[in-house]
Design a protein around this motif. Structure first.
Motif, PDB file in Angstrom:
ATOM      1  N   ALA A 212       0.813  -1.213   0.000  1.00 62.92           N
ATOM      2  CA  ALA A 212       0.000   0.000   0.000  1.00 62.92           C
ATOM      3  C   ALA A 212       0.853   1.272   0.000  1.00 62.92           C
ATOM      4  O   ALA A 212       0.319   2.374  -0.111  1.00 62.92           O
ATOM      5  N   GLY A 213       2.176   1.129   0.131  1.00 63.30           N
ATOM      6  CA  GLY A 213       3.025   2.311   0.210  1.00 63.30           C
ATOM      7  C   GLY A 213       4.256   2.206  -0.666  1.00 63.30           C
ATOM      8  O   GLY A 213       4.208   2.390  -1.878  1.00 63.30           O
ATOM      9  N   LEU A 214       5.371   1.846  -0.054  1.00 63.89           N
ATOM     10  CA  LEU A 214       6.654   1.833  -0.749  1.00 63.89           C
ATOM     11  C   LEU A 214       6.777   0.702  -1.755  1.00 63.89           C
ATOM     12  O   LEU A 214       7.528   0.782  -2.712  1.00 63.89           O
ATOM     13  N   GLY A 215       6.041  -0.385  -1.566  1.00 60.43           N
ATOM     14  CA  GLY A 215       6.203  -1.571  -2.409  1.00 60.43           C
ATOM     15  C   GLY A 215       7.246  -2.486  -1.816  1.00 60.43           C
ATOM     16  O   GLY A 215       7.325  -2.661  -0.602  1.00 60.43           O
ATOM     17  N   LEU A 216       8.084  -3.068  -2.664  1.00 59.49           N
ATOM     18  CA  LEU A 216       9.154  -3.945  -2.208  1.00 59.49           C
ATOM     19  C   LEU A 216      10.479  -3.203  -2.236  1.00 59.49           C
ATOM     20  O   LEU A 216      10.847  -2.608  -3.250  1.00 59.49           O
TER      21      LEU A 216
END
Length: 335
Positions: A212-216
């Motif tokens: 939901a934010g930075l990803g991986l």
């Protein structure tokens, strides 16, 4: 359902490992310990190849981005520990603190409780600074005063639960479940991030997944001492969130001239990536820093050159240019 299963599995693993490691409980007398410490920093900064005015031309990295005399932050940390449990209240004030907290918890840099389940397992809950990256929010923990692009684009803080495992004398493991990255006060949407860190002999492989934010993000931090007076730090990271992200690497060579003065360099390559852009922009930044310490005061003069693949800066003649040269001198006092 998968998120709640992940949290339950983490808690079960922590308790099981702690039970395996804990031998007969010691009936020692109660031991209370209170510590209070912190820091104050301020700096002067000037562009060498661009105007110094209200436009605030500066590298697009966090902190140390104002012209003239400017403030960093005041950092006040209180820690109380009693037997196996304790708490930390880390309060920060000033421009650096505001940028680091994303406004929503301006004065709270860190706020957490901890429980040492055994001498090999520590459980922490609350808000704490990220375990990813080579650099820190507090300038006391960094050699360079200005920060890198890798640090700026990665996470700053996590609010959640983490467990630190000491697997052997040289090996460690961290597992954690957090709110969405840099969402500090509460969870607004029910999404969670999961993370891990594996450490061996002061080399760390860090992983964070936050859909939901930075990803991986996959990040490596480490370093080694080729000699008694020379140290080489290393940082590399890759982040991707549905085709948007960044990657890069930085080297931190440092040479100790004497007990009072260290000279260090940060050489960094950083690229933003996007499926919407054919030619991903990149930047090479070279930062030369001196560190002179007298008692608890450290003075850091610093020259920095940022060179982008595109014209992202301006010259003194207000013409677009790819590079920016700047100078700063910082004063950091710790107590």
């Amino acid at each position: 359902m998968k998120k709640h299963f992940t949290i339950t599995l983490l808690l079960f693993s922590i308790c099981f490992y702690a039970q395996e490691q804990t031998t007969a409980e010691e009936t020692a007398t109660e031991e209370k310990k209170f510590t209070f410490y912190g820091s104050v920093d301020t700096y002067y900064r000037a562009n060498l190849t661009a105007p110094n005015d209200d436009n605030q031309i500066a590298p697009s990295t966090s902190f140390a981005d104002k012209s003239g005399f400017a403030l960093g932050m005041a950092n006040i940390i209180a820690k109380y520990e009693k037997n196996k449990v304790g708490a930390v209240a880390d309060l920060a004030f000033g421009p650096r603190a505001i940028q680091a907290s994303f406004i929503d918890s301006t004065f709270v840099n860190q706020l957490y409780v901890f429980y040492n389940l055994s001498d090999k397992v520590k459980l922490t809950a609350g808000k704490f600074n990220t375990y990813l990256g080579y650099e820190l929010i507090s300038p006391v923990g960094n050699f360079n005063y200005s920060t890198s692009y890798l640090f700026t684009n990665g996470p700053f803080n996590h609010t959640g639960l983490k467990a630190d495992f000491t697997l052997s004398e040289k090996t460690s493991l961290l597992l954690g479940v957090f709110n969405q990255t840099d969402i500090n006060l509460f969870n607004p949407d029910g999404s969670y991030a999961v993370g891990a860190q594996f450490g061996y002999n002061s080399q760390f492989l860090n992983i964070l997944y936050d859909d939901a934010g930075l990803g991986l993000e996959i990040d490596f931090t480490g370093g080694f001492n080729p000699s008694e007076s020379f140290f080489l730090g290393i940082n590399g990271a890759y982040a991707d969130n549905d085709g948007e992200g960044f990657y890069g690497a930085a080297l931190y060579p440092q040479y100790t001239l004497n007990k009072s003065f260290i000279l260090g360099l940060r050489g960094e390559y950083f690229t933003r990536q996007s499926d919407l852009i054919d030619d991903d922009p990149n930047v090479i930044a070279i930062t030369l820093t001196g560190s002179y310490t007298v008692d608890d005061l450290t003075i850091k003069p610093e020259f920095r050159l940022d060179n982008g693949s595109k014209e992202i800066f301006i010259t003194n003649e207000l013409e677009p240019t790819k590079s920016l040269g700047s100078f700063l001198i910082a004063a950091i006092y710790k107590f």
